[in-house]
Motif scaffolding. Structure first.
Motif, PDB file in Angstrom:
ATOM      1  N   GLU A 100     -12.294   1.313   5.218  1.00  0.00           N
ATOM      2  CA  GLU A 100     -13.396   0.630   5.910  1.00  0.00           C
ATOM      3  C   GLU A 100     -12.876  -0.149   7.109  1.00  0.00           C
ATOM      4  OE1 GLU A 100     -15.292  -1.761   2.868  1.00  0.00           O
ATOM      5  OE2 GLU A 100     -15.689   0.026   1.633  1.00  0.00           O
ATOM      6  N   PHE A 101     -11.759  -0.840   6.929  1.00  0.00           N
ATOM      7  CA  PHE A 101     -11.176  -1.638   8.004  1.00  0.00           C
ATOM      8  C   PHE A 101     -10.778  -0.765   9.197  1.00  0.00           C
ATOM      9  CE2 PHE A 101      -7.202  -3.316   9.902  1.00  0.00           C
ATOM     10  CZ  PHE A 101      -7.726  -4.423  10.544  1.00  0.00           C
ATOM     11  N   PHE A 102     -10.022   0.308   8.946  1.00  0.00           N
ATOM     12  CA  PHE A 102      -9.560   1.152  10.051  1.00  0.00           C
ATOM     13  C   PHE A 102     -10.701   1.960  10.664  1.00  0.00           C
ATOM     14  CE2 PHE A 102      -5.417   0.112   8.300  1.00  0.00           C
ATOM     15  CZ  PHE A 102      -4.668  -0.079   9.451  1.00  0.00           C
ATOM     16  N   GLN A 103     -11.707   2.301   9.871  1.00  0.00           N
ATOM     17  CA  GLN A 103     -12.875   2.978  10.437  1.00  0.00           C
ATOM     18  C   GLN A 103     -13.637   2.033  11.359  1.00  0.00           C
ATOM     19  OE1 GLN A 103     -14.546   4.391   6.747  1.00  0.00           O
ATOM     20  NE2 GLN A 103     -13.294   6.248   6.759  1.00  0.00           N
ATOM     21  N   GLN A 104     -13.721   0.750  10.995  1.00  0.00           N
ATOM     22  CA  GLN A 104     -14.363  -0.242  11.867  1.00  0.00           C
ATOM     23  C   GLN A 104     -13.598  -0.406  13.174  1.00  0.00           C
ATOM     24  OE1 GLN A 104     -14.633  -3.747   9.436  1.00  0.00           O
ATOM     25  NE2 GLN A 104     -16.460  -3.031   8.353  1.00  0.00           N
ATOM     26  N   LEU A 105     -12.285  -0.261  13.108  1.00  0.00           N
ATOM     27  CA  LEU A 105     -11.471  -0.326  14.332  1.00  0.00           C
ATOM     28  C   LEU A 105     -11.639   0.930  15.191  1.00  0.00           C
ATOM     29  CD1 LEU A 105      -8.018  -1.701  13.076  1.00  0.00           C
ATOM     30  CD2 LEU A 105      -9.820  -2.966  14.251  1.00  0.00           C
ATOM     31  N   GLY A 106     -12.237   1.975  14.595  1.00  0.00           N
ATOM     32  CA  GLY A 106     -12.363   3.242  15.299  1.00  0.00           C
ATOM     33  C   GLY A 106     -11.070   4.048  15.282  1.00  0.00           C
ATOM     34  N   ARG A 107     -10.167   3.706  14.391  1.00  0.00           N
ATOM     35  CA  ARG A 107      -8.867   4.382  14.330  1.00  0.00           C
ATOM     36  C   ARG A 107      -8.494   4.764  12.895  1.00  0.00           C
ATOM     37  NH1 ARG A 107      -5.632   4.878  18.948  1.00  0.00           N
ATOM     38  NH2 ARG A 107      -4.883   6.548  17.595  1.00  0.00           N
TER      39      ARG A 107
END
Length: 161
Positions: A100-107
């Motif tokens: 979830e965290f890295f998807q929110q970063l777009g990466r």
């Protein structure tokens, strides 16, 4: 005063604040493939050695259970046990705050590089353990399917994902 413990998820987020811009700069200068190769080559040996020196040989099952417990205990992941043979531990992860965290970063690709691929390094640090994973939440699947096999004196070479 009681010392506050930093969870693995919180550590990962702090590390990402530094590593994501660094890796993005490396991608611009060196290209994505070369930058990611350098990250793998830098982080992998360190993690493998940390696992090798932190567990007792012959207690690989306990080491895998400890790794799974740490990720579950910080409430960053939901684990669903899957039927397993005596020489296996099978578990599906159905929720992952790292993803979830890295998807929110777009990466999510960097999340895969910095988190998911590190699972392979951790297991490579253990003797006689094989890990298979065909899907990850980080890369868009509804689950991560971890399959651990404990086989004395049998190691297969690490397969890149």
């Amino acid at each position: 005063m009681k010392k506050q413990r930093v969870t693995q998820l919180e550590k990962t987020k702090m590390q990402a604040e530094l590593l994501v811009p660094l890796i993005e700069g490396m991608e611009r200068e060196l290209g994505r493939e070369q930058a990611h190769r350098l990250v793998r080559e830098s982080l992998g040996p360190m993690l493998r050695e940390a696992v090798r020196t932190s567990h007792t040989p012959g207690e690989e099952r306990q080491a895998v259970q400890k790794i799974l417990h740490i990720s579950k205990s910080v409430d960053a992941q939901d684990h669903v046990p899957v039927p397993s043979a005596e020489d296996e531990i099978n578990v599906d992860i159905t929720r992952c705050e790292y993803a979830e965290f890295f998807q929110q970063l777009g990466r999510p690709d960097l999340g895969f590089l910095l988190v998911c691929e590190r699972d392979l390094d951790l297991i490579d640090g253990l003797e006689d353990v094989e890990m298979a994973r065909t899907t990850t939440i980080m890369m868009g699947s509804p689950k991560c399917d971890f399959r651990f096999r404990f086989r004395p004196n049998v190691r297969t070479p690490r397969q890149p994902e």
